[in-house]
Design a protein around this motif. Structure first.
Motif, PDB file in Angstrom:
ATOM      1  N   ASP A  26       0.757  -1.168   0.078  1.00  0.00           N
ATOM      2  CA  ASP A  26       0.070   0.108  -0.097  1.00  0.00           C
ATOM      3  C   ASP A  26       0.898   1.027  -0.070  1.00  0.00           C
ATOM      4  OD1 ASP A  26      -2.298   1.803   0.268  1.00  0.00           O
ATOM      5  OD2 ASP A  26      -2.764   1.279   2.082  1.00  0.00           O
ATOM      6  N   ALA A  27       0.670   2.005  -0.998  1.00  0.00           N
ATOM      7  CA  ALA A  27       1.447   3.379  -1.136  1.00  0.00           C
ATOM      8  C   ALA A  27       1.334   4.528  -0.536  1.00  0.00           C
ATOM      9  CB  ALA A  27       1.667   3.489  -2.626  1.00  0.00           C
ATOM     10  N   THR A  28      -0.167   4.385   0.314  1.00  0.00           N
ATOM     11  CA  THR A  28      -0.664   5.649   1.045  1.00  0.00           C
ATOM     12  C   THR A  28       0.383   6.136   2.085  1.00  0.00           C
ATOM     13  OG1 THR A  28      -2.600   4.452   0.773  1.00  0.00           O
ATOM     14  CG2 THR A  28      -2.735   6.367   2.242  1.00  0.00           C
ATOM     15  N   ASP A  29       0.833   7.369   1.776  1.00  0.00           N
ATOM     16  CA  ASP A  29       1.688   8.184   2.553  1.00  0.00           C
ATOM     17  C   ASP A  29       3.044   7.547   2.745  1.00  0.00           C
ATOM     18  OD1 ASP A  29      -0.488  10.136   3.207  1.00  0.00           O
ATOM     19  OD2 ASP A  29      -0.973   8.941   5.094  1.00  0.00           O
ATOM     20  N   LYS A  30       3.577   6.897   1.509  1.00  0.00           N
ATOM     21  CA  LYS A  30       4.957   6.583   1.581  1.00  0.00           C
ATOM     22  C   LYS A  30       5.718   7.435   0.729  1.00  0.00           C
ATOM     23  CE  LYS A  30       4.415   2.245   3.494  1.00  0.00           C
ATOM     24  NZ  LYS A  30       3.328   2.375   4.211  1.00  0.00           N
ATOM     25  N   ASN A  65      -3.124   2.321  -4.294  1.00  0.00           N
ATOM     26  CA  ASN A  65      -3.160   3.771  -3.900  1.00  0.00           C
ATOM     27  C   ASN A  65      -1.740   4.335  -4.583  1.00  0.00           C
ATOM     28  OD1 ASN A  65      -5.504   3.452  -2.405  1.00  0.00           O
ATOM     29  ND2 ASN A  65      -4.537   2.367  -0.752  1.00  0.00           N
ATOM     30  N   ALA A  66      -1.454   4.181  -5.894  1.00  0.00           N
ATOM     31  CA  ALA A  66      -0.461   5.014  -6.355  1.00  0.00           C
ATOM     32  C   ALA A  66      -0.553   6.540  -6.251  1.00  0.00           C
ATOM     33  CB  ALA A  66      -0.004   4.429  -7.606  1.00  0.00           C
ATOM     34  N   SER A  67      -1.764   6.891  -6.346  1.00  0.00           N
ATOM     35  CA  SER A  67      -2.020   8.505  -6.458  1.00  0.00           C
ATOM     36  C   SER A  67      -1.769   9.043  -5.079  1.00  0.00           C
ATOM     37  CB  SER A  67      -3.646   8.607  -6.714  1.00  0.00           C
ATOM     38  OG  SER A  67      -4.434   8.071  -5.885  1.00  0.00           O
ATOM     39  N   LYS A  68      -1.487   8.401  -4.140  1.00  0.00           N
ATOM     40  CA  LYS A  68      -1.262   8.845  -2.670  1.00  0.00           C
ATOM     41  C   LYS A  68       0.100   8.765  -2.167  1.00  0.00           C
ATOM     42  CE  LYS A  68      -5.858   7.327  -1.348  1.00  0.00           C
ATOM     43  NZ  LYS A  68      -6.837   6.445  -0.910  1.00  0.00           N
ATOM     44  N   VAL A  69       1.110   8.780  -3.097  1.00  0.00           N
ATOM     45  CA  VAL A  69       2.393   8.490  -2.696  1.00  0.00           C
ATOM     46  C   VAL A  69       3.064   9.829  -2.524  1.00  0.00           C
ATOM     47  CG1 VAL A  69       3.394   8.556  -5.044  1.00  0.00           C
ATOM     48  CG2 VAL A  69       4.630   7.263  -3.389  1.00  0.00           C
ATOM     49  N   ASN A  70       4.112  10.205  -1.689  1.00  0.00           N
ATOM     50  CA  ASN A  70       4.488  11.503  -1.390  1.00  0.00           C
ATOM     51  C   ASN A  70       5.947  11.558  -1.935  1.00  0.00           C
ATOM     52  OD1 ASN A  70       2.330  12.449   0.047  1.00  0.00           O
ATOM     53  ND2 ASN A  70       2.852  11.451   1.926  1.00  0.00           N
ATOM     54  N   VAL A  71       6.370  12.737  -1.944  1.00  0.00           N
ATOM     55  CA  VAL A  71       7.767  13.101  -2.092  1.00  0.00           C
ATOM     56  C   VAL A  71       8.173  13.974  -1.076  1.00  0.00           C
ATOM     57  CG1 VAL A  71       8.029  12.685  -4.547  1.00  0.00           C
ATOM     58  CG2 VAL A  71       7.166  14.730  -3.831  1.00  0.00           C
ATOM     59  N   THR A  72       9.513  14.126  -0.805  1.00  0.00           N
ATOM     60  CA  THR A  72       9.845  14.942   0.341  1.00  0.00           C
ATOM     61  C   THR A  72      10.511  16.274  -0.271  1.00  0.00           C
ATOM     62  OG1 THR A  72      12.091  14.191   0.377  1.00  0.00           O
ATOM     63  CG2 THR A  72      10.492  12.971   1.995  1.00  0.00           C
TER      64      THR A  72
END
Length: 148
Positions: A26-30, A65-72
């Motif tokens: 699950d890519a959420t908030d990763k 959930n690819a649309s919920k991935v983050n970048v720093t």
């Protein structure tokens, strides 16, 4: 002199001996880079004791959930995705935000592809990952959840 120890051989798997499993991430908030490097390592099979560099011995990965991935940091505005049509002036550039709006699955696939070998084995390994924007339709494979 003492007795000589027997010669130990490093195990090298054949194609028929490879055992593959299905996992869901699950890519959420990763973070994008950490997610891609973890998935690339699993796809390659480096976590297994029977890792063979010249074989596709990794697992199959489903990323949801690819649309919920983050970048720093400011990568959302500064990170560029470039493509060229091979015609003069054919360079196309998109920022991370524009790429996520167009196709969020491509951002993850591009990241994973960059972390795999640049040869025919790398292209074969990339076929073992499936990326979905929401939920997946791969229940028939009975994937287990994978946390990192």
């Amino acid at each position: 002199m003492g007795t000589l120890s027997p010669i130990h051989k490093t195990p090298s798997l054949k194609k028929e001996e490879i055992q593959k499993s299905w996992y869901v991430i699950d890519a959420t908030d990763k973070t994008l880079g950490r997610l891609c490097s973890f998935a690339a390592s699993r796809l390659r099979g480096k976590h297994k004791a029977t890792f063979t560099p010249n074989q596709d011995c990794g697992d199959n990965i489903i990323i949801i959930n690819a649309s919920k991935v983050n970048v720093t940091g400011r990568k959302a505005e500064q990170k560029l995705y470039r493509s060229h049509s091979n015609y003069p002036g054919g360079l196309r550039e998109r920022t991370f935000n524009e790429q996520m709006a167009k196709d969020p699955t491509q951002t993850i696939l591009i990241g994973i592809k960059g972390m795999l070998p640049k040869n025919r084995l790398g292209r074969k390994i990339l076929t073992n990952v499936r990326v979905f924007t929401e939920n997946h339709n791969m229940q028939a494979q009975k994937p287990s959840k994978l946390e990192f």
